[in-house]
Design a protein around this motif. Structure first.
Motif, PDB file in Angstrom:
ATOM      1  N   LEU A  21       0.416   2.361 -50.526  1.00 22.10           N
ATOM      2  CA  LEU A  21       1.852   2.463 -50.330  1.00 22.10           C
ATOM      3  C   LEU A  21       2.307   1.592 -49.159  1.00 22.10           C
ATOM      4  N   LEU A  22       1.602   1.698 -48.035  1.00 22.72           N
ATOM      5  CA  LEU A  22       1.960   0.907 -46.864  1.00 22.72           C
ATOM      6  C   LEU A  22       1.874  -0.587 -47.168  1.00 22.72           C
ATOM      7  N   TYR A  23       0.815  -0.973 -47.891  1.00 31.10           N
ATOM      8  CA  TYR A  23       0.661  -2.381 -48.251  1.00 31.10           C
ATOM      9  C   TYR A  23       1.813  -2.855 -49.125  1.00 31.10           C
ATOM     10  N   ALA A  24       2.095  -2.116 -50.191  1.00 29.51           N
ATOM     11  CA  ALA A  24       3.087  -2.570 -51.161  1.00 29.51           C
ATOM     12  C   ALA A  24       4.502  -2.536 -50.608  1.00 29.51           C
ATOM     13  N   LEU A  25       4.793  -1.537 -49.774  1.00 24.31           N
ATOM     14  CA  LEU A  25       6.155  -1.360 -49.284  1.00 24.31           C
ATOM     15  C   LEU A  25       6.490  -2.209 -48.067  1.00 24.31           C
TER      16      LEU A  25
END
Length: 380
Positions: free
Chosen positions: A171-175
């Protein structure tokens, strides 16, 4: 010419992009070491006398390897890939075995009643089914629903905690983090590394063990163990210049096994020394192993087949073996065997874990993911 392979999910996602077979093989080596570590852990009285002492660091290796693979697989695809497609790919890859691991844990749960798990006999079926339903989503259960007594966020299948943090990392990577420049990502990695080292050398146990509970101190452990290795792996995928390393799978496997099996450092008098060892392993040695593995090439077909097999079973064995460990722990707790008496049962448990993982892969995971990709098509 190098023979390279990532996971089946990455093969689908990358099409003609080169794959890293050795990294697949190393993931399998680490997963097998986790099973051995958990078997030995049953007979330990504390972290100090645990055989295969640093097997818990395999989780940190998985996080680093995952960050490297995610960066390699997806960094250059965001012009044509939406957030929805990325999350769909990750869910198809990870979630089917999460569900199966919870189901196996539920099926074996009542067989694990023993002095090690005294609460099991009092757990009503409705509560077991509720914990199962929540576990299949990978959402952590609150401490009030701890049906085993170990304060786990996933009491039917303990390793689910690391998949919970894997999803957070994704999530952190994609967002946001995917958009970081190399400089910004390096700053994040340095800060996360400093936090990890500080925790490791000051922790009460002198190690980074933990992360599987919703307790505040355990949440700190989980985030500390995820943030540095995952985003260090992502940075490594962006900045590393690969070489050509001969016999890389052999040397990387030996180094990885040595790190995970290394005896406890410092003893009870100098716990911080073991924290330094954990820090050195995660911050320096694991990135080195991944770089060497990515730089290596496979010259022999037998090695290529072994790496593929190890890679294929790595995730299934990790997410399905722990219900067997619960059962083995219950047997040891009830019968109090010597290590020599327990060895045949331990070996049987290990072999069963490997066979179960392979069966889950072929009879469930691969067919289910193939069906999901038809029903929920993703970009190729």
């Amino acid at each position: 010419m190098p023979t390279q392979l990532l996971s089946a999910e990455q093969s689908t996602a990358l099409g003609t992009k080169p794959h890293y077979a050795i990294l697949d093989g190393l993931r399998g080596v680490a997963a097998l070491m986790v099973v051995v570590f958990h078997l030995c852990e049953t007979h330990a009285t504390s972290h100090l006398d645990q055989v295969i002492n640093h097997g818990y660091l395999a989780v940190d290796f998985f996080f680093l390897l995952s960050g490297f693979v995610i960066g390699y697989a997806y960094d250059d695809r965001w012009n044509g890939m939406t957030l929805k497609e990325f999350f769909r790919i990750r869910l198809i890859r990870l979630q089917p075995l999460v569900v199966l691991g919870m189901l196996i844990g539920a099926a074996l749960f009542y067989f694990q009643a023993s002095p090690a798990f005294p609460a099991i006999g009092q757990v009503p079926v409705w509560k077991l089914l509720l914990v199962l339903a929540i576990g299949c989503t990978l959402l952590p259960v609150p401490l009030s629903m701890d049906i085993r007594g170990w304060h786990e966020m996933h009491p039917l299948d303990g390793p689910g905690w690391s998949l919970f943090y894997e999803y957070i990392a994704n999530l952190l990577y994609a967002l946001g983090v995917r958009k970081f420049s190399k400089t910004a990502l390096a700053a994040l990695v340095v800060l996360a590394g400093a936090a990890l080292i500080h925790f490791a050398v000051t922790s009460k146990g002198g190690d980074v063990v933990g992360g599987w509970s919703l307790e505040p101190t355990q949440l700190r452990v989980g985030f500390s163990r995820m943030m540095y290795p995952f985003f260090a792996g992502l940075l490594l995928s962006r900045v590393a210049t690969l070489s050509r390393v001969k016999n890389a799978f052999l040397w990387c496997s030996l180094l990885l096994v040595l790190v995970l099996a290394f005896p406890r450092v410092g003893g009870a008098e100098h716990l911080w020394l073991n924290g330094l060892y954990d820090s050195l392993s995660i911050v320096v040695l694991f990135p080195l192993v991944v770089w060497l593995g990515a730089s290596g090439h496979i010259a022999r077909p037998g090695t290529a087949r072994l790496c593929k097999f190890f890679g294929d079973i790595s995730y299934p064995i990790y997410i399905t073996h722990y219900p067997l460990i619960y059962t083995y722990t219950a047997w040891v707790s009830a019968t109090r065997p010597t290590w020599q008496q327990a060895l045949p049962v331990a070996l049987l448990t290990f072999v069963t874990a490997v066979a179960l993982a392979y069966a889950c892969l072929k009879l469930y995971d691969e067919p289910v993911r193939k069906w999901l990709r038809r029903k929920l098509p993703v970009m190729q």
